[in-house]
Design an enzyme around this catalytic site. Sequence first.
Site, short mmCIF file in Angstrom:
data_model
loop_
_atom_site.label_atom_id
_atom_site.label_comp_id
_atom_site.label_asym_id
_atom_site.label_seq_id
_atom_site.Cartn_x
_atom_site.Cartn_y
_atom_site.Cartn_z
N HIS A 51 -13.75 51.18 -6.60
CA HIS A 51 -13.28 51.07 -5.22
C HIS A 51 -12.67 49.68 -5.02
O HIS A 51 -13.37 48.74 -4.64
CB HIS A 51 -14.45 51.31 -4.26
CG HIS A 51 -14.04 51.51 -2.84
ND1 HIS A 51 -14.54 50.76 -1.80
CD2 HIS A 51 -13.17 52.40 -2.28
CE1 HIS A 51 -14.00 51.18 -0.66
NE2 HIS A 51 -13.17 52.17 -0.93
N ARG A 126 -12.36 18.02 -16.43
CA ARG A 126 -13.41 18.92 -16.92
C ARG A 126 -14.47 19.16 -15.85
O ARG A 126 -15.57 19.62 -16.14
CB ARG A 126 -14.03 18.32 -18.19
CG ARG A 126 -13.04 18.22 -19.35
CD ARG A 126 -13.71 17.74 -20.62
NE ARG A 126 -14.07 16.33 -20.54
CZ ARG A 126 -13.29 15.32 -20.94
NH1 ARG A 126 -12.07 15.58 -21.41
NH2 ARG A 126 -13.71 14.07 -20.87
N CYS A 146 -26.09 35.99 -8.53
CA CYS A 146 -26.04 36.53 -9.88
C CYS A 146 -24.90 35.87 -10.65
O CYS A 146 -25.08 35.40 -11.77
CB CYS A 146 -25.86 38.04 -9.85
SG CYS A 146 -27.25 38.92 -9.14
N ALA A 168 -26.77 40.29 -14.85
CA ALA A 168 -25.61 41.18 -14.81
C ALA A 168 -26.02 42.64 -14.92
O ALA A 168 -26.50 43.08 -15.97
CB ALA A 168 -24.64 40.82 -15.93
N ASP A 169 -25.84 43.37 -13.83
CA ASP A 169 -26.03 44.83 -13.79
C ASP A 169 -24.78 45.45 -14.40
O ASP A 169 -23.74 45.57 -13.74
CB ASP A 169 -26.22 45.24 -12.32
CG ASP A 169 -26.28 46.75 -12.11
OD1 ASP A 169 -26.02 47.51 -13.06
OD2 ASP A 169 -26.57 47.16 -10.97
N HIS A 207 -27.86 43.46 -18.51
CA HIS A 207 -28.79 44.58 -18.61
C HIS A 207 -28.22 45.90 -18.07
O HIS A 207 -27.38 45.91 -17.18
CB HIS A 207 -30.09 44.25 -17.88
CG HIS A 207 -29.88 43.77 -16.48
ND1 HIS A 207 -29.75 42.43 -16.17
CD2 HIS A 207 -29.76 44.44 -15.29
CE1 HIS A 207 -29.58 42.30 -14.86
NE2 HIS A 207 -29.57 43.50 -14.31
N LEU A 208 -28.72 46.96 -18.62
CA LEU A 208 -28.52 48.30 -18.09
C LEU A 208 -29.85 48.77 -17.50
O LEU A 208 -30.89 48.72 -18.18
CB LEU A 208 -28.09 49.27 -19.19
CG LEU A 208 -26.62 49.27 -19.58
CD1 LEU A 208 -26.43 50.00 -20.90
CD2 LEU A 208 -25.78 49.94 -18.49
N TYR A 209 -29.83 49.20 -16.26
CA TYR A 209 -31.04 49.78 -15.68
C TYR A 209 -31.33 51.13 -16.35
O TYR A 209 -30.41 51.84 -16.75
CB TYR A 209 -30.87 49.96 -14.17
CG TYR A 209 -31.02 48.68 -13.40
CD1 TYR A 209 -32.28 48.13 -13.16
CD2 TYR A 209 -29.90 47.99 -12.92
CE1 TYR A 209 -32.42 46.93 -12.47
CE2 TYR A 209 -30.04 46.80 -12.22
CZ TYR A 209 -31.30 46.28 -12.00
OH TYR A 209 -31.44 45.10 -11.32
N SER A 263 -30.36 49.43 -7.71
CA SER A 263 -31.73 48.94 -7.70
C SER A 263 -31.80 47.69 -6.83
O SER A 263 -31.10 46.72 -7.09
CB SER A 263 -32.19 48.62 -9.12
OG SER A 263 -32.28 49.80 -9.89
#
Length: 264
Positions: A51, A126, A146, A168-169, A207-209, A263
Site C-alpha cells: 500500500h 562523516r 525500530c 525488523a519485522d 525476524h519472522l514472526y 504483533s
Amino acid sequence: MKAYLDLMRHVLDNGTDKSDRTGTGTRSVFGYQMRFDLGKGFPLLTTKKLHLRSIIHELLWFLKGDTNIKYLKDNNVSIWDEWADENGDLGPVYGYQWRNWPAPDGRHIDQIANVVEQIKKNPDSRRLIVSAWNPALVDEMALPPCHALFQFYVADGKLSCQLYQRSADIFLGVPFNIASYALLTMMMAQVCGLEAGEFVHTFGDAHLYRNHFEQAALQLEREPRALPVMKINPEVKDLFSFKFEDFELEGYDPHPHIKAAVSV
C-alpha cells in the site's frame, strides 16, 4: 527484490527460534545487510502488493514532526492505530526526534534540517546522521524506534543512505521500511542537487514472526517482477514542501497482497 527474498529464506533456514515481547515467537538472525541501487528502479516489493499510499503519507508525517495519528487517519492510513492512545498520541516517536530532539539547555534540534544543510555545505562530512533513539525518552514512546539511526554519504554526485534497524519485522515491516527510506533518499538527493545513489539496509535483530511462516513460504514461491519507477515532482526544492501529489509510481505490477496479523 531478490535481496529481500534472500533475507527471508536465510532467516527461515538459519535463524534461531526465540520468544519475544508480543508473545508470538520469532525466528531471527542478528546482523544482516541488503543494498539497493536506486538508479535501477524503486525498491517496492513485487512479490506481494504494498500500500504505497501508507508509505508516502507516513514519511510525510515523520517529516512534519508529527506524533499524533490524526493526519494519518485523515488520509486513510491505519498502520499506527494499534499503538496510539485515546487521543491519537504516540509520545515522542520518530517525527519528534527527527525534527525536535530536546537538548539539555532547552533548545530543540531539527536533525533533518541540519543534515540537509550539511549535505549542501559539507558533503564529505562523516557526521550526516539522524537518530531516533533517544534513551532519555524511550520509555515515553508508544513504540521505541525500530529504524533507529540513518547516515548519508555523498560520492560522485550521488547521495546514498544507510539505515540501522535494531528490530525488523521481515514480513510486514521491512518492505515498508525499504520503500520509505529509498524514497527519503531520493527526496533528499533532489533538494540537495544530487542524484540518488544506494540505500543500504543494515539490521540488528531481523525476524519472522511464527504466525508469518506460511505467508513467507508463499511469497518465496513467487518470482520477482521488474521494479517500478518513482517519479518525483522536480519543481520541489524544499524537503518540507513535498505533498502526496508530488509522487507518481510507474510500472508497478506486483503479485497479489498477502494478509498477515500484526504483533503488538
